[in-house]
Motif scaffolding. Sequence first.
Motif, PDB file in Angstrom:
ATOM      1  N   LEU A 179       0.833  -1.203   0.000  1.00  0.00           N
ATOM      2  CA  LEU A 179       0.000   0.000   0.000  1.00  0.00           C
ATOM      3  C   LEU A 179       0.869   1.256   0.000  1.00  0.00           C
ATOM      4  N   LYS A 180       0.375   2.292  -0.661  1.00  0.00           N
ATOM      5  CA  LYS A 180       1.050   3.580  -0.588  1.00  0.00           C
ATOM      6  C   LYS A 180       0.938   4.104   0.844  1.00  0.00           C
ATOM      7  N   LYS A 181       1.916   4.882   1.254  1.00  0.00           N
ATOM      8  CA  LYS A 181       1.956   5.404   2.625  1.00  0.00           C
ATOM      9  C   LYS A 181       0.717   6.237   2.949  1.00  0.00           C
ATOM     10  N   SER A 182       0.153   6.871   1.942  1.00  0.00           N
ATOM     11  CA  SER A 182      -0.978   7.771   2.184  1.00  0.00           C
ATOM     12  C   SER A 182      -2.330   7.043   2.260  1.00  0.00           C
ATOM     13  N   ARG A 183      -2.339   5.767   1.961  1.00  0.00           N
ATOM     14  CA  ARG A 183      -3.618   5.030   1.971  1.00  0.00           C
ATOM     15  C   ARG A 183      -4.103   4.786   3.386  1.00  0.00           C
ATOM     16  N   ARG A 184      -5.413   4.791   3.541  1.00  0.00           N
ATOM     17  CA  ARG A 184      -6.012   4.532   4.848  1.00  0.00           C
ATOM     18  C   ARG A 184      -6.262   3.037   5.016  1.00  0.00           C
ATOM     19  N   VAL A 185      -6.118   2.587   6.240  1.00  0.00           N
ATOM     20  CA  VAL A 185      -6.345   1.182   6.569  1.00  0.00           C
ATOM     21  C   VAL A 185      -7.388   1.129   7.673  1.00  0.00           C
ATOM     22  N   TYR A 186      -8.326   0.224   7.516  1.00  0.00           N
ATOM     23  CA  TYR A 186      -9.367   0.044   8.519  1.00  0.00           C
ATOM     24  C   TYR A 186      -9.307  -1.378   9.048  1.00  0.00           C
ATOM     25  N   ILE A 187      -9.539  -1.527  10.345  1.00  0.00           N
ATOM     26  CA  ILE A 187      -9.601  -2.864  10.933  1.00  0.00           C
ATOM     27  C   ILE A 187     -11.017  -3.098  11.444  1.00  0.00           C
ATOM     28  N   GLN A 188     -11.441  -4.341  11.321  1.00  0.00           N
ATOM     29  CA  GLN A 188     -12.789  -4.698  11.735  1.00  0.00           C
ATOM     30  C   GLN A 188     -12.808  -5.024  13.216  1.00  0.00           C
ATOM     31  N   GLN A 189     -13.788  -4.467  13.894  1.00  0.00           N
ATOM     32  CA  GLN A 189     -13.977  -4.785  15.308  1.00  0.00           C
ATOM     33  C   GLN A 189     -14.387  -6.248  15.418  1.00  0.00           C
ATOM     34  N   ARG A 190     -13.770  -6.983  16.309  1.00  0.00           N
ATOM     35  CA  ARG A 190     -14.038  -8.409  16.479  1.00  0.00           C
ATOM     36  C   ARG A 190     -15.529  -8.647  16.741  1.00  0.00           C
ATOM     37  N   ASN A 191     -16.087  -9.636  16.059  1.00  0.00           N
ATOM     38  CA  ASN A 191     -17.495 -10.030  16.208  1.00  0.00           C
ATOM     39  C   ASN A 191     -18.457  -8.877  15.910  1.00  0.00           C
ATOM     40  N   SER A 192     -18.095  -8.061  14.933  1.00  0.00           N
ATOM     41  CA  SER A 192     -18.928  -6.919  14.606  1.00  0.00           C
ATOM     42  C   SER A 192     -18.742  -6.550  13.140  1.00  0.00           C
ATOM     43  N   ASN A 193     -19.635  -5.727  12.643  1.00  0.00           N
ATOM     44  CA  ASN A 193     -19.510  -5.211  11.274  1.00  0.00           C
ATOM     45  C   ASN A 193     -18.995  -3.780  11.278  1.00  0.00           C
ATOM     46  N   ILE A 194     -18.380  -3.380  12.368  1.00  0.00           N
ATOM     47  CA  ILE A 194     -17.882  -2.016  12.501  1.00  0.00           C
ATOM     48  C   ILE A 194     -16.381  -2.005  12.197  1.00  0.00           C
ATOM     49  N   PHE A 195     -15.962  -1.011  11.384  1.00  0.00           N
ATOM     50  CA  PHE A 195     -14.556  -0.856  11.028  1.00  0.00           C
ATOM     51  C   PHE A 195     -14.035   0.457  11.601  1.00  0.00           C
TER      52      PHE A 195
END
Length: 76
Positions: free
Chosen positions: A34-50
């Motif tokens: 990934l380019k340094k400027s790209r955003r990364v999201y992680i998913q909350q465990r047992n949820s559909n929230i990032f």
Amino acid sequence: MSSSDNCEGQSALKEEMNKKVKEQKIVVDELSNLKKSRRVYIQQRNSNIFFLADRSQTLSSCRKELDNLKRVLQDM
């Protein structure tokens, strides 16, 4: 449980671990490229929230997870 059932179970478990290792390798490769400027999201465990996450921290934790999976697979 017979020894052949146990052997089949062990084989299925190894296949599942191999699959997880391959998936984790892909995650690490994708994050690494990934380019340094790209955003990364992680998913909350047992949820559909990032949640927005730090790319380098996420990459580091994914590498650690890959190392752990490889270790478990080798110990089988």
